[in-house]
Design a protein around this motif. Structure first.
Motif, PDB file in Angstrom:
ATOM      1  N   ARG A 166      72.161  58.549  11.496  1.00  0.00           N
ATOM      2  CA  ARG A 166      73.289  57.983  11.351  1.00  0.00           C
ATOM      3  C   ARG A 166      72.768  56.547  11.528  1.00  0.00           C
ATOM      4  NH1 ARG A 166      76.411  55.878  17.225  1.00  0.00           N
ATOM      5  NH2 ARG A 166      77.952  54.618  16.305  1.00  0.00           N
ATOM      6  N   ASN A 167      73.066  55.161  10.990  1.00  0.00           N
ATOM      7  CA  ASN A 167      72.238  54.365  11.015  1.00  0.00           C
ATOM      8  C   ASN A 167      71.815  54.190  12.364  1.00  0.00           C
ATOM      9  OD1 ASN A 167      73.334  51.239  12.402  1.00  0.00           O
ATOM     10  ND2 ASN A 167      75.399  52.717  11.907  1.00  0.00           N
ATOM     11  N   PRO A 168      70.711  53.229  12.323  1.00  0.00           N
ATOM     12  CA  PRO A 168      69.906  52.862  14.146  1.00  0.00           C
ATOM     13  C   PRO A 168      70.689  51.940  15.025  1.00  0.00           C
ATOM     14  CG  PRO A 168      68.705  51.649  12.669  1.00  0.00           C
ATOM     15  CD  PRO A 168      69.582  52.608  11.112  1.00  0.00           C
ATOM     16  N   TRP A 169      71.167  50.907  14.178  1.00  0.00           N
ATOM     17  CA  TRP A 169      72.455  50.046  14.812  1.00  0.00           C
ATOM     18  C   TRP A 169      73.410  50.169  15.368  1.00  0.00           C
ATOM     19  CZ3 TRP A 169      70.804  49.030   9.475  1.00  0.00           C
ATOM     20  CH2 TRP A 169      69.772  48.146   9.368  1.00  0.00           C
ATOM     21  N   SER A 170      73.793  51.273  15.408  1.00  0.00           N
ATOM     22  CA  SER A 170      75.238  51.424  15.777  1.00  0.00           C
ATOM     23  C   SER A 170      74.457  53.177  17.389  1.00  0.00           C
ATOM     24  CB  SER A 170      76.071  52.265  15.246  1.00  0.00           C
ATOM     25  OG  SER A 170      77.063  51.524  14.194  1.00  0.00           O
ATOM     26  N   ALA A 171      73.541  53.488  16.631  1.00  0.00           N
ATOM     27  CA  ALA A 171      73.277  54.211  17.411  1.00  0.00           C
ATOM     28  C   ALA A 171      71.881  54.156  18.590  1.00  0.00           C
ATOM     29  CB  ALA A 171      71.952  55.363  16.453  1.00  0.00           C
ATOM     30  N   TYR A 172      71.401  52.946  18.440  1.00  0.00           N
ATOM     31  CA  TYR A 172      70.529  52.030  19.349  1.00  0.00           C
ATOM     32  C   TYR A 172      71.903  51.241  20.638  1.00  0.00           C
ATOM     33  CZ  TYR A 172      68.106  49.105  22.612  1.00  0.00           C
ATOM     34  OH  TYR A 172      67.695  48.094  23.742  1.00  0.00           O
ATOM     35  N   ALA A 173      72.955  50.920  20.006  1.00  0.00           N
ATOM     36  CA  ALA A 173      74.133  50.376  20.465  1.00  0.00           C
ATOM     37  C   ALA A 173      74.781  51.372  21.420  1.00  0.00           C
ATOM     38  CB  ALA A 173      74.699  49.278  19.809  1.00  0.00           C
ATOM     39  N   ASP A 174      75.220  52.019  20.658  1.00  0.00           N
ATOM     40  CA  ASP A 174      75.851  53.525  22.163  1.00  0.00           C
ATOM     41  C   ASP A 174      74.603  53.982  23.044  1.00  0.00           C
ATOM     42  OD1 ASP A 174      78.495  53.293  21.125  1.00  0.00           O
ATOM     43  OD2 ASP A 174      78.015  55.035  19.543  1.00  0.00           O
ATOM     44  N   THR A 175      73.662  53.908  22.788  1.00  0.00           N
ATOM     45  CA  THR A 175      72.618  54.495  23.583  1.00  0.00           C
ATOM     46  C   THR A 175      72.040  53.980  24.805  1.00  0.00           C
ATOM     47  OG1 THR A 175      70.158  56.176  23.908  1.00  0.00           O
ATOM     48  CG2 THR A 175      70.450  53.840  22.458  1.00  0.00           C
ATOM     49  N   LYS A 176      72.905  52.212  24.313  1.00  0.00           N
ATOM     50  CA  LYS A 176      72.496  51.036  25.573  1.00  0.00           C
ATOM     51  C   LYS A 176      73.825  51.252  26.614  1.00  0.00           C
ATOM     52  CE  LYS A 176      71.845  46.956  24.970  1.00  0.00           C
ATOM     53  NZ  LYS A 176      71.610  45.733  24.228  1.00  0.00           N
ATOM     54  N   LYS A 177      74.476  51.778  26.670  1.00  0.00           N
ATOM     55  CA  LYS A 177      75.994  52.267  27.277  1.00  0.00           C
ATOM     56  C   LYS A 177      75.266  53.474  28.164  1.00  0.00           C
ATOM     57  CE  LYS A 177      78.511  50.949  23.389  1.00  0.00           C
ATOM     58  NZ  LYS A 177      79.217  50.999  22.764  1.00  0.00           N
ATOM     59  N   ARG A 178      74.431  54.144  27.802  1.00  0.00           N
ATOM     60  CA  ARG A 178      74.343  55.298  28.946  1.00  0.00           C
ATOM     61  C   ARG A 178      73.483  55.248  30.278  1.00  0.00           C
ATOM     62  NH1 ARG A 178      73.475  61.047  27.643  1.00  0.00           N
ATOM     63  NH2 ARG A 178      73.548  60.380  25.153  1.00  0.00           N
ATOM     64  N   ALA A 179      73.816  55.450  31.300  1.00  0.00           N
ATOM     65  CA  ALA A 179      73.701  55.122  32.971  1.00  0.00           C
ATOM     66  C   ALA A 179      72.316  54.831  32.651  1.00  0.00           C
ATOM     67  CB  ALA A 179      73.752  56.109  34.032  1.00  0.00           C
ATOM     68  N   VAL A 180      71.239  55.779  32.101  1.00  0.00           N
ATOM     69  CA  VAL A 180      70.214  55.393  32.008  1.00  0.00           C
ATOM     70  C   VAL A 180      69.157  55.183  30.813  1.00  0.00           C
ATOM     71  CG1 VAL A 180      67.535  55.201  32.859  1.00  0.00           C
ATOM     72  CG2 VAL A 180      69.510  56.411  34.026  1.00  0.00           C
ATOM     73  N   PRO A 181      69.541  54.375  30.167  1.00  0.00           N
ATOM     74  CA  PRO A 181      69.639  53.981  28.720  1.00  0.00           C
ATOM     75  C   PRO A 181      67.462  54.227  28.310  1.00  0.00           C
ATOM     76  CG  PRO A 181      69.254  52.087  29.176  1.00  0.00           C
ATOM     77  CD  PRO A 181      70.156  52.856  30.652  1.00  0.00           C
ATOM     78  N   LEU A 182      67.044  54.473  26.818  1.00  0.00           N
ATOM     79  CA  LEU A 182      66.309  54.247  26.239  1.00  0.00           C
ATOM     80  C   LEU A 182      65.893  53.337  26.383  1.00  0.00           C
ATOM     81  CD1 LEU A 182      65.323  57.864  24.004  1.00  0.00           C
ATOM     82  CD2 LEU A 182      65.158  57.336  26.400  1.00  0.00           C
ATOM     83  N   SER A 183      64.692  52.615  26.285  1.00  0.00           N
ATOM     84  CA  SER A 183      63.820  51.071  25.751  1.00  0.00           C
ATOM     85  C   SER A 183      63.700  51.458  24.172  1.00  0.00           C
ATOM     86  CB  SER A 183      62.273  50.732  25.650  1.00  0.00           C
ATOM     87  OG  SER A 183      61.463  51.717  24.879  1.00  0.00           O
ATOM     88  N   LEU A 184      64.513  50.080  23.455  1.00  0.00           N
ATOM     89  CA  LEU A 184      64.545  50.291  22.000  1.00  0.00           C
ATOM     90  C   LEU A 184      63.265  51.012  20.933  1.00  0.00           C
ATOM     91  CD1 LEU A 184      65.771  47.190  19.916  1.00  0.00           C
ATOM     92  CD2 LEU A 184      63.731  48.583  19.334  1.00  0.00           C
ATOM     93  N   GLU A 185      62.280  50.274  21.503  1.00  0.00           N
ATOM     94  CA  GLU A 185      60.759  51.081  21.572  1.00  0.00           C
ATOM     95  C   GLU A 185      61.006  52.568  21.348  1.00  0.00           C
ATOM     96  OE1 GLU A 185      56.637  50.617  21.271  1.00  0.00           O
ATOM     97  OE2 GLU A 185      57.222  49.389  22.756  1.00  0.00           O
ATOM     98  N   HIS A 186      61.597  52.706  22.187  1.00  0.00           N
ATOM     99  CA  HIS A 186      60.786  54.683  22.456  1.00  0.00           C
ATOM    100  C   HIS A 186      62.678  55.340  22.004  1.00  0.00           C
ATOM    101  CE1 HIS A 186      61.314  57.685  26.171  1.00  0.00           C
ATOM    102  NE2 HIS A 186      61.196  58.195  25.016  1.00  0.00           N
ATOM    103  N   TYR A 187      63.306  54.320  22.287  1.00  0.00           N
ATOM    104  CA  TYR A 187      65.105  55.601  21.435  1.00  0.00           C
ATOM    105  C   TYR A 187      64.064  55.113  19.488  1.00  0.00           C
ATOM    106  CZ  TYR A 187      69.091  55.797  19.309  1.00  0.00           C
ATOM    107  OH  TYR A 187      69.819  56.659  18.168  1.00  0.00           O
ATOM    108  N   MET A 188      63.522  53.987  19.205  1.00  0.00           N
ATOM    109  CA  MET A 188      63.335  54.260  17.420  1.00  0.00           C
ATOM    110  C   MET A 188      62.311  55.100  17.102  1.00  0.00           C
ATOM    111  SD  MET A 188      65.978  51.996  16.626  1.00  0.00           S
ATOM    112  CE  MET A 188      64.663  52.293  14.541  1.00  0.00           C
ATOM    113  N   ILE A 189      61.333  55.895  17.922  1.00  0.00           N
ATOM    114  CA  ILE A 189      59.888  56.458  17.886  1.00  0.00           C
ATOM    115  C   ILE A 189      61.084  57.193  18.190  1.00  0.00           C
ATOM    116  CG2 ILE A 189      58.923  57.711  18.267  1.00  0.00           C
ATOM    117  CD1 ILE A 189      57.695  55.298  20.076  1.00  0.00           C
ATOM    118  N   GLY A 190      61.715  57.891  18.617  1.00  0.00           N
ATOM    119  CA  GLY A 190      62.453  59.254  18.513  1.00  0.00           C
ATOM    120  C   GLY A 190      63.655  59.188  17.159  1.00  0.00           C
ATOM    121  N   TRP A 191      63.916  58.224  16.813  1.00  0.00           N
ATOM    122  CA  TRP A 191      64.812  58.555  15.680  1.00  0.00           C
ATOM    123  C   TRP A 191      64.269  57.884  14.409  1.00  0.00           C
ATOM    124  CZ3 TRP A 191      65.255  55.276  11.208  1.00  0.00           C
ATOM    125  CH2 TRP A 191      66.667  54.821  10.364  1.00  0.00           C
TER     126      TRP A 191
END
Length: 300
Positions: A166-191
């Motif tokens: 999925r495009n990384p902008w929508s994906a990161y925006a949704d992961t931010k809604k988690r109770a304990v979200p990953l940092s932007l850098e951590h998330y994008m390394i995984g993506w």
């Protein structure tokens, strides 16, 4: 196995495949990993999402308990603690364990047969499961498992991987809604790691590793997933049009995933929740993958 970085549409795809007449589709994330998974990915991805490693000296009962399978085990052993507590399900974990052990005893104790026994025992023990009319294959979903593609493909010639991006902008925006979200850098390394391994192994094993974009799936689920099914030796089905659980229509994919409404409009609206600075950083860290995956003009 379905693979997808978090909030990339893996759960949505899993639920769209649920009603297919040829597929046994696991009820939740299948999470086949074990605590013995220890490698260079350990600090980036949870063990539960990985392809399992088993103790050579373990018993079949020990093998069964080693598989983390957190979402299903919590639902059937302590339903009051599960986010799926309101989802009807007649599945006893002790029954499943016995079937697992009995099935495994009918052949060699290999990792492929351990994984097969895990899926087989689930559907044999699930009493109110609406079985497919033309049973052909099992479908599991474990986020990021594409990083283990070489192990999965080597274990059995029957195993295939479907990776969703999925495009990384929508994906990161949704992961931010988690109770304990990953940092932007951590998330994008995984993506980026997920896309690298998915495309690498798709190039090496094009008949067994498939990559689809979330945006294409939600635009035309029957057409896109139907074409994938045919490539994988299955047939298309009108059931691919809507997400279901155990054959029952779902009005929203939540709580299976953070994506509630799988539409192109909702996808774009989610991406726009990011600040200008966040959009810039996500784009920079996605780097060349934006062009490779067709997202370079996402904001146009």
């Amino acid at each position: 196995m379905i693979s997808a970085m978090y909030e990339n549409g893996g759960n949505t795809t899993h639920r769209l495949l649920d009603g297919h007449p040829q597929l046994f589709v696991y009820p939740f994330e299948s999470q086949p990993g074990t605590k013995l998974v220890r490698d260079h990915f350990e600090s980036t991805f949870p063990q539960k999402y990985r392809w399992p490693v088993f103790d050579l000296s373990a018993s079949p009962a020990g093998d069964y308990h080693a598989i983390i399978d957190e979402e299903c085990k919590v639902r059937i052993r302590t339903p009051q603690s599960s986010k799926f507590r309101d989802t009807p399900m007649q599945l006893d974990d002790n029954d499943r364990k016995k079937i697992f052990i009995d099935h495994l005893a009918k052949g060699p104790r290999t990792r492929a047969r351990l994984v097969e026994s895990f899926f087989y025992s689930t559907f044999e023990a699930w009493k109110d499961y609406k079985r497919p009319s033309e049973p052909t294959a099992y479908v599991g979903y474990s986020p990021i498992i594409v990083v283990d593609a070489p192990k999965i493909l080597a274990d059995s010639p029957d195993f295939q991987i479907l990776h969703i991006v999925r495009n990384p902008w929508s994906a990161y925006a949704d992961t931010k809604k988690r109770a304990v979200p990953l940092s932007l850098e951590h998330y994008m390394i995984g993506w980026t790691l997920c896309q690298y391994y998915a495309l690498l192994w798709k190039e090496r094993e094009p008949k067994r590793v498939h990559v689809l974009r979330f945006e294409d799936i939600v635009k035309d689920p029957v057409g896109v997933l139907g074409a994938f099914c045919e490539k994988a030796g299955l047939k298309s089905s009108p059931t691919l049009a809507k997400p279901t659980w155990n054959g029952q229509p779902l009005q929203t994919v939540h709580p299976w995933g953070t994506i509630r409404t799988p539409t192109l409009e909702a996808n774009m609206a989610t991406a726009k929740e990011l600040s200008d600075e966040e959009r810039k950083q996500v784009g920079e860290q996605a780097g060349p993958w934006l062009k490779i995956l067709g997202y370079e003009n996402f904001w146009s």
